[in-house]
Enzyme design. Structure first.
Site, PDB file in Angstrom:
ATOM      1  N   HIS A   1       0.071 -11.786   2.049  1.00 14.38           N
ATOM      2  CA  HIS A   1      -0.970 -11.025   1.360  1.00 14.38           C
ATOM      3  C   HIS A   1      -1.740 -11.862   0.341  1.00 14.38           C
ATOM      4  O   HIS A   1      -2.965 -11.733   0.210  1.00 14.38           O
ATOM      5  CB  HIS A   1      -0.336  -9.802   0.678  1.00 14.38           C
TER       6      HIS A   1
ATOM      7  N   LYS B   1       1.106  -6.595   5.976  1.00 17.55           N
ATOM      8  CA  LYS B   1       1.105  -7.786   5.131  1.00 17.55           C
ATOM      9  C   LYS B   1       2.375  -7.889   4.295  1.00 17.55           C
ATOM     10  O   LYS B   1       2.957  -6.875   3.876  1.00 17.55           O
ATOM     11  CB  LYS B   1      -0.108  -7.760   4.181  1.00 17.55           C
TER      12      LYS B   1
ATOM     13  N   TYR C   1       0.822  -1.210   0.000  1.00 16.26           N
ATOM     14  CA  TYR C   1       0.000   0.000   0.000  1.00 16.26           C
ATOM     15  C   TYR C   1       0.856   1.261   0.000  1.00 16.26           C
ATOM     16  O   TYR C   1       0.354   2.360  -0.253  1.00 16.26           O
ATOM     17  CB  TYR C   1      -0.921   0.050   1.219  1.00 16.26           C
TER      18      TYR C   1
END
Length: 271
Positions: free
Chosen positions: A106, A73, A48
């Protein structure tokens, strides 16, 4: 301030049932707004590219570290035993933390076939006390079975795409049989289920927004859930879902909305 109930994971760790997801949230002020509103669980990920902002918001909040449950993650490109250990260290540095509460693989990334090696590294991190709970994201039953049969650690959580349009009943049943908590990402299907007639009808009867109805449906199923919003009013509204209950008939009406609607990648194909 809203009190969010906890879910007890299979290792005894308690995790707030509703948290704040930060996918595509680059503004640390948004995380700060969520913390001010009463969220005590933040869900981020290496990919992210916002772990530094999450860490800054946590530090600026003045909240005791033990009061905020933090998930991050492992990205696909960092899978493998040694690579996982390095990636975890990098996430901790970016977050400015000494531990995380939940660390997830993930995606299974089956073409890479490294998730079992990554899981063994995560077992080590758990044994060393650097993570409080270990889990996965987007794993299917066969991926989970392989982990369980080849390690001493059953995932505490599997975070999957889950919403009224994609209810994943078979996978949720597998979780229940093995003591794995189900966590819903994209719990509102990026808004795609909010105009469903059953959901809008319940919203009209209860005086709630369609998003609140869907989040309440998740909670009553026992799902962990991480809605995301960048709008302060909606951030607060998504937390305001603990003072009403859906009837059995309303739960059944939402359940009838399942149509195999996938808004994200297919775990069998995404590598």
């Amino acid at each position: 301030m809203t009190t969010v109930p906890d879910i007890t994971l299979n290792n005894g760790v308690r995790m707030p049932q509703l948290g704040f997801g930060v996918y595509q949230v680059q503004d640390e002020e948004t995380v700060a707004t969520a913390l001010e509103a009463g969220y005590r669980r933040i869900d981020t990920a290496a990919v992210y590219d916002n772990e530094p902002g999450v860490g800054k918001a946590l530090a600026a909040s003045g909240l005791p570290r033990e009061d905020v449950f933090v998930t991050t993650k492992l990205w696909n490109a960092d899978q493998g035993y040694e690579a996982t250990l390095r990636a975890f260290d990098a996430s901790l540095e970016r977050l400015g933390l000494e531990t995380v509460d939940l660390y997830l693989i993930h995606w299974p990334a089956p073409a890479r076939d490294l998730y079992l090696d990554s899981w063994r590294a995560i077992e080590r991190l758990a044994a060393d006390g650097r993570i409080r709970a270990a889990g996965v994201s987007n794993f299917r039953p066969e991926h989970l079975t392989r982990l369980i049969e080849n390690s001493g650690l059953v995932p505490a959580v599997n975070q999957i795409e889950l919403h009224p349009g994609l209810q994943q009943a078979e996978l949720r049943a597998f979780h229940a049989a093995h003591g794995i908590a189900t966590e819903a990402w994209s719990p509102l299907a990026q808004g795609a289920v909010l105009d469903d007639p059953a959901i809008t009808a319940i919203a009209g009867r209860t005086g709630r927004s369609p998003a609140q109805v869907v989040l309440r449906w998740h909670l009553q199923l026992g799902n962990l859930v991480i809605p995301k919003s960048a709008t302060p009013a909606r951030i607060r509204q998504n937390l305001d879902v603990f003072d009403f209950t859906l009837t059995e008939e309303e739960m059944a009406a939402v359940a009838a909305s399942d149509r195999g609607l996938r808004t994200g990648p297919d775990p069998y194909e995404f590598n």
